[in-house]
Design a protein around this motif. Structure first.
Motif, PDB file in Angstrom:
ATOM      1  N   PHE A 122      73.694  54.529  51.979  1.00 25.50           N
ATOM      2  CA  PHE A 122      72.452  54.364  52.767  1.00 25.50           C
ATOM      3  C   PHE A 122      72.445  55.252  54.002  1.00 25.50           C
ATOM      4  CE2 PHE A 122      73.354  50.179  50.875  1.00 25.50           C
ATOM      5  CZ  PHE A 122      72.252  50.072  50.059  1.00 25.50           C
ATOM      6  N   GLY A 123      73.524  55.978  54.209  1.00 26.87           N
ATOM      7  CA  GLY A 123      73.601  56.794  55.443  1.00 26.87           C
ATOM      8  C   GLY A 123      73.996  55.961  56.654  1.00 26.87           C
ATOM      9  N   SER A 173      73.886  61.377  47.889  1.00 24.34           N
ATOM     10  CA  SER A 173      74.258  60.158  48.573  1.00 24.34           C
ATOM     11  C   SER A 173      73.584  58.948  47.942  1.00 24.34           C
ATOM     12  CB  SER A 173      73.889  60.262  50.048  1.00 24.34           C
ATOM     13  OG  SER A 173      73.936  59.004  50.621  1.00 24.34           O
ATOM     14  N   TYR A 196      82.418  61.522  47.597  1.00 28.18           N
ATOM     15  CA  TYR A 196      81.862  62.886  47.702  1.00 28.18           C
ATOM     16  C   TYR A 196      82.793  63.970  47.152  1.00 28.18           C
ATOM     17  CZ  TYR A 196      78.242  60.629  50.331  1.00 28.18           C
ATOM     18  OH  TYR A 196      77.233  59.804  50.668  1.00 28.18           O
ATOM     19  N   ASP A 218      89.760  65.225  52.484  1.00 21.98           N
ATOM     20  CA  ASP A 218      89.486  65.336  51.045  1.00 21.98           C
ATOM     21  C   ASP A 218      89.316  66.794  50.673  1.00 21.98           C
ATOM     22  OD1 ASP A 218      86.617  66.178  51.245  1.00 21.98           O
ATOM     23  OD2 ASP A 218      86.396  64.191  52.169  1.00 21.98           O
ATOM     24  N   ASN A 232      83.883  57.178  51.390  1.00 26.44           N
ATOM     25  CA  ASN A 232      83.112  58.433  51.451  1.00 26.44           C
ATOM     26  C   ASN A 232      83.896  59.567  50.817  1.00 26.44           C
ATOM     27  OD1 ASN A 232      80.874  57.480  52.659  1.00 26.44           O
ATOM     28  ND2 ASN A 232      81.305  58.279  54.707  1.00 26.44           N
ATOM     29  N   LEU A 244      78.983  56.069  58.260  1.00 30.33           N
ATOM     30  CA  LEU A 244      79.631  56.771  59.376  1.00 30.33           C
ATOM     31  C   LEU A 244      79.165  56.245  60.735  1.00 30.33           C
ATOM     32  CD1 LEU A 244      79.931  60.458  58.140  1.00 30.33           C
ATOM     33  CD2 LEU A 244      81.708  58.732  58.324  1.00 30.33           C
TER      34      LEU A 244
END
Ligand code: ADP
Length: 459
Positions: free
Chosen positions: A423-424, A417, A368, A392, A364, A427
């Motif tokens: 795909f969410g 995303s 991102y 980050d 992630n 996390l």
């Protein structure tokens, strides 16, 4: 075996009532019989006193004629059961006509006081009581004895004895009927609750039981049931949403694969074009299989089927390996990847799952963060566990998105995303893995100043 609760309650209630009634009746009978007997004893005592006084008066008047004085005194007692004795000989007994027993006893009047009482008692069905007064006159001692029959007391007690069982039975019958009706009435909300509960299915889980005014215990039961329904409703809703979201996510790669295959098969193409189509299909298949893997993992976790493969390992090594595995991705995006670790951080847990957690966070952070940014990961040994940090220099997460970030299929920046192939679910898997190790994941993020995910795992 009686299964009706109403009937069971009524029977218990009746059993208890019967015991109470028996105890109560025995007590009542004892008290009444004692009171009646005492009344007779008191009357007899007062009669003995009066007779003794009369005898002394007559003795004076008759100038010491004992027999006449006794006869006069006894006659004045008018039919009461009284006898006067001197030296174990009966001098007079009252109205032998009315009390033939005294005439009999008088004829054999050599008895002592108790003997006399026994003899008198024999003439009475329920026995008799006596009261003796000793009086001195003319240097001699006389006994004035009054008797009282217990027959009347006995008859009263017999009447009571005869009246008690039917009265008790009648009361028990009424109590039984009353108890049954009362329990039926009081249990009506329970019956209502059962019929309402029967009409609730997964289609109308939003329905709640309404039992109106009822006893506290029943309202508490209804409340607990309603709370259970709320929880079920929530989890059904979650499941429905999950299935809907999952289907939605599955649709995109499948339509890409189908579309690409359709186009490729529509007419003859060059081998370069076929290769290109196949590459797209392969890419989407990979995406699809990742999604299916994630869904399967979450479904297993929900069903509680995941058994942690716990073993001892060094978290330091795990983090180093994970960083190596995402190094290529970071390099491709021109992101500097830095990791820091305390020397040898030993840990006991499921190494495969924790690797997954670490890779998800690193992945992630890299995906991102814009090119030229930096991702740093560290692992520290704590007093009671370990702390993994992945930070980050990316866009950070908007405050309104923070509470939802760990929800399934939630994406803070949807377009981005999806573009990044997410795909969410990453996390939510991180959260589940941390929680299955009794740990927590925290996020500290400010828009535009990057995000830091901290996973704290107890040892
Ligand atoms: P996805 O597969 O979409 O990445 P995740 O569950 O991993 O799903 O993350 C949920 C959302 O949280 C992402 O869509 C993204 O918007 C946001 N997010 C996660 N990690 C970061 C990060 N390091 N920086 C910014 N946003 C992030």
């Amino acid at each position: 075996m009686i299964r009706s609760f109403r009937l069971q309650l009524t029977i218990w209630y009746l059993a208890l009532f019967s015991v109470l009634f028996i105890v109560f009746s025995t007590f009542l009978y004892g008290v009444v019989s004692m009171a009646l007997r005492r009344q007779v004893e008191q009357t007899v005592a007062s009669e003995a006193g009066i007779a003794a006084g009369l005898f002394l008066d007559e003795y004076q008047e008759m100038h010491g004629d004992v027999s006449k004085a006794a006869t006069e005194a006894v006659a004045e007692m008018q039919g009461n059961l009284v006898a006067v004795f001197a030296d174990r000989t009966m001098l007079a007994a009252s109205s032998p006509g009315e009390h033939p027993e005294l005439a009999d006893v008088a004829a054999r009047s050599s008895g002592t006081e108790p003997q006399l009482l026994i003899e008198i008692s024999q003439y009475h069905r329920y026995g008799a009581v006596a009261n003796v007064r000793r009086v001195q006159a003319g240097g001699r001692e006389f006994l004035v004895i009054a008797f009282g029959s217990l027959d009347e007391v006995g008859r009263h007690l017999d009447a009571l004895k005869a009246a008690l069982p039917p009265a008790v039975l009648l009361t028990l019958a009424l109590a039984g009927i009353g108890g049954y009706l009362l329990t039926s009435f009081k249990l009506r909300p329970l019956v209502r609750m059962a019929s309402q509960a029967r009409s609730i299915s997964e289609k109308n889980l939003e329905t709640r039981l309404d039992i109106g005014r009822a006893a506290e215990e029943l309202t508490t039961l209804a409340q607990s049931f309603n709370e259970l329904l709320s929880r079920l409703d929530l989890s059904f809703e979650g499941m429905r949403r999950f299935v809907a979201d999952a289907s939605h996510e599955l649709r995109t790669p499948i339509s890409v694969i189908r579309g690409e295959a359709d186009v490729a098969l529509s007419h003859d193409r060059s081998s370069a074009e076929y290769r290109e189509s196949l590459a797209i299909i392969l890419d989407e298949s990979r995406r699809l299989s990742r999604l299916v893997d994630d869904l399967l993992n979450l479904a297993r976790a929900d069903a509680g089927h995941v058994q942690l493969q716990v073993k001892e390992f060094y978290f330091t090594d795990l983090l180093a390996e994970c960083c190596r595995s995402v190094q290529a991705l970071a390099a491709a995006r021109r992101i500097e990847l830095e990791y820091r670790a305390d020397d040898d951080v030993p840990f006991r847990g499921d190494e495969v799952l924790l690797r997954r957690l670490t890779v998800n966070l690193l992945d992630n952070a890299i995906r991102y963060t814009p090119a030229g940014g930096k991702v740093s990961a560290s692992i520290e040994a704590e007093e009671h566990g370990v702390r993994l940090r992945v930070g980050d220099t990316g866009p950070g997460i908007a405050p309104e998105a923070v509470p939802h970030i760990f929800e399934r299929f939630y994406r803070a920046d949807k377009a981005r995303s999806r573009e990044e192939g997410g795909f969410g679910l990453g996390l939510s898997i991180v959260k589940w893995i941390a929680e299955s190790h009794h740990g927590v994941v925290e996020l500290s993020s400010q828009p535009l100043s990057g995000s830091i995910f901290t996973v704290t795992l107890p040892r």
